[in-house]
Enzyme design. Structure first.
Site, PDB file in Angstrom:
ATOM      1  CG  ASP A 200     -16.715  16.120  -3.697  1.00 31.78           C
ATOM      2  OD1 ASP A 200     -17.626  16.166  -4.539  1.00 31.78           O
ATOM      3  OD2 ASP A 200     -16.854  15.575  -2.598  1.00 31.78           O
ATOM      4  CD  GLU A 427     -16.670   7.014  -1.508  1.00 26.77           C
ATOM      5  OE1 GLU A 427     -15.841   6.576  -0.665  1.00 26.77           O
ATOM      6  OE2 GLU A 427     -17.130   8.167  -1.457  1.00 26.77           O
TER       7      GLU A 427
HETATM    8  C1  9WN Z   1     -19.565  15.834  -0.187  1.00 25.07           C
HETATM    9  C2  9WN Z   1     -22.107  10.996  -1.105  1.00 25.07           C
HETATM   10  C3  9WN Z   1     -21.199  12.030  -1.762  1.00 25.07           C
HETATM   11  C4  9WN Z   1     -21.295  12.005  -3.300  1.00 25.07           C
HETATM   12  C5  9WN Z   1     -20.223  12.870  -3.950  1.00 25.07           C
HETATM   13  C6  9WN Z   1     -18.870  12.451  -3.407  1.00 25.07           C
HETATM   14  C7  9WN Z   1     -18.856  12.571  -1.881  1.00 25.07           C
HETATM   15  C8  9WN Z   1     -19.200  14.338  -0.155  1.00 25.07           C
HETATM   16  C9  9WN Z   1     -17.999  14.143   0.740  1.00 25.07           C
HETATM   17  O1  9WN Z   1     -19.863  11.766  -1.328  1.00 25.07           O
HETATM   18  O2  9WN Z   1     -18.981  13.940  -1.520  1.00 25.07           O
HETATM   19  O3  9WN Z   1     -20.789  15.996  -0.850  1.00 25.07           O
HETATM   20  O4  9WN Z   1     -18.169  14.256   1.967  1.00 25.07           O
HETATM   21  O5  9WN Z   1     -16.908  13.858   0.252  1.00 25.07           O
HETATM   22  O6  9WN Z   1     -17.861  13.199  -3.979  1.00 25.07           O
HETATM   23  O7  9WN Z   1     -20.273  12.744  -5.347  1.00 25.07           O
HETATM   24  O8  9WN Z   1     -22.545  12.445  -3.699  1.00 25.07           O
HETATM   25  O9  9WN Z   1     -21.882   9.748  -1.667  1.00 25.07           O
END
Ligand code: 9WN
Length: 459
Positions: A200, A427
């Protein structure tokens, strides 16, 4: 619990391994036995009636590429559960072939995650499923995962018609990415939102994102900060831009009209997964009695397009391409190393050299840093701006094995397991100190740890 013989990601994709459910399990490596048990506990706790949430608090719904990585781990525990993980995700596929990045659980309170179903309004589209979803996508790791899930237990998969049912959906998914998302006819897919890249707040997106005026903090009902420290998450300005872009895309009813995007980039990670995924689809096609030739041709075209368009030989990495400005985004993120997962990649040896260099220090830093260790704006604990993640490290490990770098692969595997053993299923992790960040009990960290434990070292 029934274990299945581990399948090696380096075995030729056309020859399924002998492992079948019920076959004697490889004896557990004793120091890993408790880690294995702990990983299984995380996956059991995060399982929700047919799929797995990435983390109970921070991410309480189903996420697209998370499910692919989770299935890779689940295949060692329960082939059926691994198959259901992917089936439930593809059950929420849209009529145009897109697989949404979030499938919302109707039983979870509407305000548990922001932006939630009321923001995305998937029902604006008549081809969206009945279950509420987001309208953007995530990296296409699914074909690769589906093939590996099949190889772990072919008999169970055949009995459930897993691949015959999933194959047309995987093809529609890739068709969507290779047509609607080829925004400039380069043969590569674009992402139209930083969340679509899976990475992100990668520094690679700073230049294109600077053009987007953020919504004010008053327009953001961030829930993430209740579960993780603000210093480890994207800033409010980043969030203001994410929500602006998502709102504008939604207001266009998620139409992929060329030239309408304020943010559009060709990302090496997504395109590498697509190319590797076409190789996997060729194997799947053979298994289900369809033609593999179309997928082989697509894989070759994608490999050539990646190399011709995104490869920078002097830099020794792949850079994303900004479709709006026409410029390369010269940022050394781990996404630039990810094409190592593509079979027969001409640049494979150069990528390994770059990984071993100062920017990523493959020989000592672990997990593989998400961003250049030598960059002035490297932040060791902030999300995709420095820390290492287990999924991208797993992909690099997979690529090392694929390209015969077995010593480096085994070393990376051992150090990854050591890191997780020391800090838990976090994470993301500081690649130099091993400090864990973000949420705990993160599903893909647990699933891929399990996969690393259960996959025999290469030599
Ligand atoms: C937005 C779920 C997801 C991962 C992504 C990570 C994070 C979400 C957020 O979490 O993104 O999609 O709310 O920050 O960056 O890679 O799939 O684990």
């Amino acid at each position: 619990m029934t274990l299945v013989a581990p399948s090696s990601p380096v075995a030729p994709v056309s020859s399924p391994p002998a492992g079948v459910p019920g076959e004697a399990a490889r004896p557990a490596i004793s120091p890993s036995a408790s880690l294995d048990r702990a990983a299984r506990r995380v996956l059991a706790a995060n399982w929700r009636r047919g799929s797995t949430v990435p983390a109970g608090g921070l991410y309480p719904h189903q996420w697209s590429w998370d499910s692919a990585f989770i299935a890779l781990g689940l295949r060692h525990l329960s082939p059926v559960r691994a198959q259901r993980e992917l089936e439930s995700l593809f059950g929420a596929q849209w009529g145009d072939g897109r697989v949404p990045h979030i499938v919302f659980d109707p039983l979870v309170p509407a305000d548990a995650y922001f932006p939630g179903p009321a923001f995305w309004q998937s029902s604006l589209r008549s081809d969206a499923p009945a279950v509420p979803t987001s309208g953007i996508v995530q990296p296409p790791a699914h074909a690769l995962a589906a093939w590996e899930v099949f190889r772990a237990a072919p008999a169970v998969a055949r009995e459930r018609s897993f691949l015959p049912r999933l194959y047309p959906r995987l093809v529609a998914w890739h068709d969507y990415l290779l047509t609607a998302r080829d925004l400039r006819g380069s043969g590569l897919m674009s992402v139209v939102h930083p969340w679509e890249s899976g990475m992100d707040n990668s520094p690679a997106w700073d230049v294109p994102l600077a053009r987007v005026s953020p919504l004010p903090p008053s327009a953001l009902a961030r829930r993430d900060l209740a579960h993780a420290s603000a210093a480890e998450r994207p800033t409010n300005t980043d969030y203001g831009r994410y929500i602006r872009l998502a709102r504008d895309y939604r207001d266009l009813r998620y139409a992929d009209t060329r030239g309408s995007q304020e943010f559009a980039v060709e990302d090496p990670l997504c395109n590498a997964l697509l190319a590797a995924g076409e190789h996997a689809l060729a194997s799947i096609a053979r298994e289900v009695g369809a033609s593999a030739a179309v997928h082989e041709a697509r894989a070759a075209r994608l490999t050539a397009a990646l190399t011709d368009t995104l490869w920078d030989g002097a830099a020794g990495t792949f850079f994303a391409h900004d479709v709006v400005s026409g410029e390369a985004l010269r940022s050394y993120s781990v996404a630039g190393l990810m094409p190592l997962i593509v079979p027969s990649l001409p640049a494979a040896a150069d990528l390994v050299k770059t990984a071993l260099g100062d920017r990523f220090r493959l020989g000592s830093a672990c997990p593989v840093p998400s961003y250049d260790l030598t960059a002035a704006d490297h932040e060791a604990g902030r999300y995709w701006r420095g820390p290492g993640w287990v999924n991208t490290s797993w992909l690099f490990w997979y690529g090392l094995r694929l390209h015969g770098e077995l010593g480096l692969a085994d070393d990376l595997r051992d150090r990854l397991l050591g890191r997780v053993r020391a800090c838990g299923f976090r994470e993301y992790i500081d690649p130099l100190t091993g400090t864990g960040y973000g949420t705990d009990d993160f599903s893909w960290t647990a699933a891929l740890t399990l996969d690393l434990i259960r996959t025999a070292p290469s030599h």
